[in-house]
Design an enzyme around this catalytic site. Sequence first.
Site, mmCIF file in Angstrom:
data_model
loop_
_atom_site.group_PDB
_atom_site.id
_atom_site.type_symbol
_atom_site.label_atom_id
_atom_site.label_comp_id
_atom_site.label_asym_id
_atom_site.label_seq_id
_atom_site.Cartn_x
_atom_site.Cartn_y
_atom_site.Cartn_z
ATOM 1 N N ARG A 47 84.369 -78.049 86.542
ATOM 2 C CA ARG A 47 84.500 -76.611 86.306
ATOM 3 C C ARG A 47 83.480 -75.820 87.111
ATOM 4 N NH1 ARG A 47 84.927 -76.093 79.936
ATOM 5 N NH2 ARG A 47 82.957 -77.184 80.135
ATOM 6 N N SER A 48 82.294 -76.368 87.319
ATOM 7 C CA SER A 48 81.311 -75.692 88.181
ATOM 8 C C SER A 48 81.848 -75.580 89.604
ATOM 9 C CB SER A 48 79.984 -76.445 88.185
ATOM 10 O OG SER A 48 79.363 -76.354 86.928
ATOM 11 N N ARG A 58 84.125 -64.603 97.369
ATOM 12 C CA ARG A 58 83.430 -63.313 97.374
ATOM 13 C C ARG A 58 82.466 -63.216 98.571
ATOM 14 N NH1 ARG A 58 84.961 -64.628 92.455
ATOM 15 N NH2 ARG A 58 85.252 -63.135 90.784
ATOM 16 N N HIS A 61 84.413 -62.387 101.554
ATOM 17 C CA HIS A 61 84.760 -60.961 101.555
ATOM 18 C C HIS A 61 83.601 -60.101 102.049
ATOM 19 C CE1 HIS A 61 88.133 -61.697 98.425
ATOM 20 N NE2 HIS A 61 88.627 -61.705 99.658
ATOM 21 N N SER A 87 75.677 -76.832 89.633
ATOM 22 C CA SER A 87 75.697 -78.062 88.829
ATOM 23 C C SER A 87 74.861 -77.861 87.578
ATOM 24 C CB SER A 87 75.152 -79.241 89.638
ATOM 25 O OG SER A 87 75.045 -80.400 88.822
ATOM 26 N N GLY A 88 75.502 -77.837 86.440
ATOM 27 C CA GLY A 88 74.767 -77.659 85.193
ATOM 28 C C GLY A 88 73.693 -78.703 85.001
ATOM 29 N N SER A 89 74.034 -79.955 85.249
ATOM 30 C CA SER A 89 73.085 -81.057 85.028
ATOM 31 C C SER A 89 72.150 -81.271 86.207
ATOM 32 C CB SER A 89 73.839 -82.360 84.762
ATOM 33 O OG SER A 89 74.495 -82.810 85.944
ATOM 34 N N GLY A 90 72.594 -80.903 87.408
ATOM 35 C CA GLY A 90 71.809 -81.183 88.608
ATOM 36 C C GLY A 90 71.708 -82.668 88.911
ATOM 37 N N GLU A 91 72.577 -83.460 88.298
ATOM 38 C CA GLU A 91 72.515 -84.921 88.443
ATOM 39 C C GLU A 91 73.831 -85.554 88.874
ATOM 40 O OE1 GLU A 91 69.829 -86.655 88.420
ATOM 41 O OE2 GLU A 91 68.444 -85.226 87.512
ATOM 42 N N THR A 92 74.870 -84.782 89.136
ATOM 43 C CA THR A 92 76.140 -85.353 89.570
ATOM 44 C C THR A 92 75.906 -86.133 90.853
ATOM 45 O OG1 THR A 92 77.303 -83.490 88.559
ATOM 46 C CG2 THR A 92 78.527 -84.812 90.187
ATOM 47 N N SER A 152 81.031 -74.571 78.649
ATOM 48 C CA SER A 152 81.756 -73.321 78.903
ATOM 49 C C SER A 152 80.831 -72.127 79.111
ATOM 50 C CB SER A 152 82.726 -73.021 77.758
ATOM 51 O OG SER A 152 83.758 -73.973 77.713
ATOM 52 N N GLU A 155 79.303 -72.108 82.639
ATOM 53 C CA GLU A 155 80.232 -71.712 83.693
ATOM 54 C C GLU A 155 80.509 -70.216 83.652
ATOM 55 O OE1 GLU A 155 81.970 -74.660 81.935
ATOM 56 O OE2 GLU A 155 80.924 -76.034 83.263
ATOM 57 N N ASP A 163 78.808 -62.931 90.599
ATOM 58 C CA ASP A 163 79.236 -61.556 90.846
ATOM 59 C C ASP A 163 78.031 -60.620 90.950
ATOM 60 O OD1 ASP A 163 81.930 -62.065 91.079
ATOM 61 O OD2 ASP A 163 82.396 -61.566 88.994
#
Length: 188
Positions: A47-48, A58, A61, A87-92, A152, A155, A163
């Site tokens: 989802r990230s 954006r 644009h 990356s929420g975890s920064g570990e993927t 959730s 994200e 934005d």
Amino acid sequence: MNDVKNNVHEILAELNRNAEQIESEGFNKLLDEIITAKRIFLAGSGRSGLVIRAFANRLMHLGLNVNVIGDVTATFAQEGDLLIIGSGSGETQSLVAMSQKAKKNDLRVALITMAPGSTIAHLADAVCILPGASPKVQEEEPQVASIQPMGSGFEQLTLLSYDALIMALMPRLNQTSDSMFMRHANLE
């Protein structure tokens, strides 16, 4: 009663509380990195990854040279370019390897994350920390409670932050909504 309208209000209240915890330092550094980058590469998983693609759109644009890692049209990266990772975890693991490769090739790296102590955060030149909750973030990392499932809230706050970054970049790049719309897809 737990209905959709009430849930939306609860989510917005949670996002407002979390937004109060955002620290500007990392985002200000990211703004500078974006302005000075020759080209910008963006990456995220799950989802990230979906949210960072919206940010890439954006940035395009705004007239910036943007590539999403994994797209067949992504070009060769080199010194002077910027890799932005969400990356929420920064570990993927795939994103850790990408960050390591970027640093080896003299790219600047920026990270938007919940995990300031993560592997990617230690490699990054700019780290933007957002509050959030996720089962993927290690226990020693600070987390906030969330009424929402999994990551959730992170994200959602990430998309809003992207934005907000665009809004901050617009005057620095002498862009308006009208000039940005001139770069909007016209073959759809």
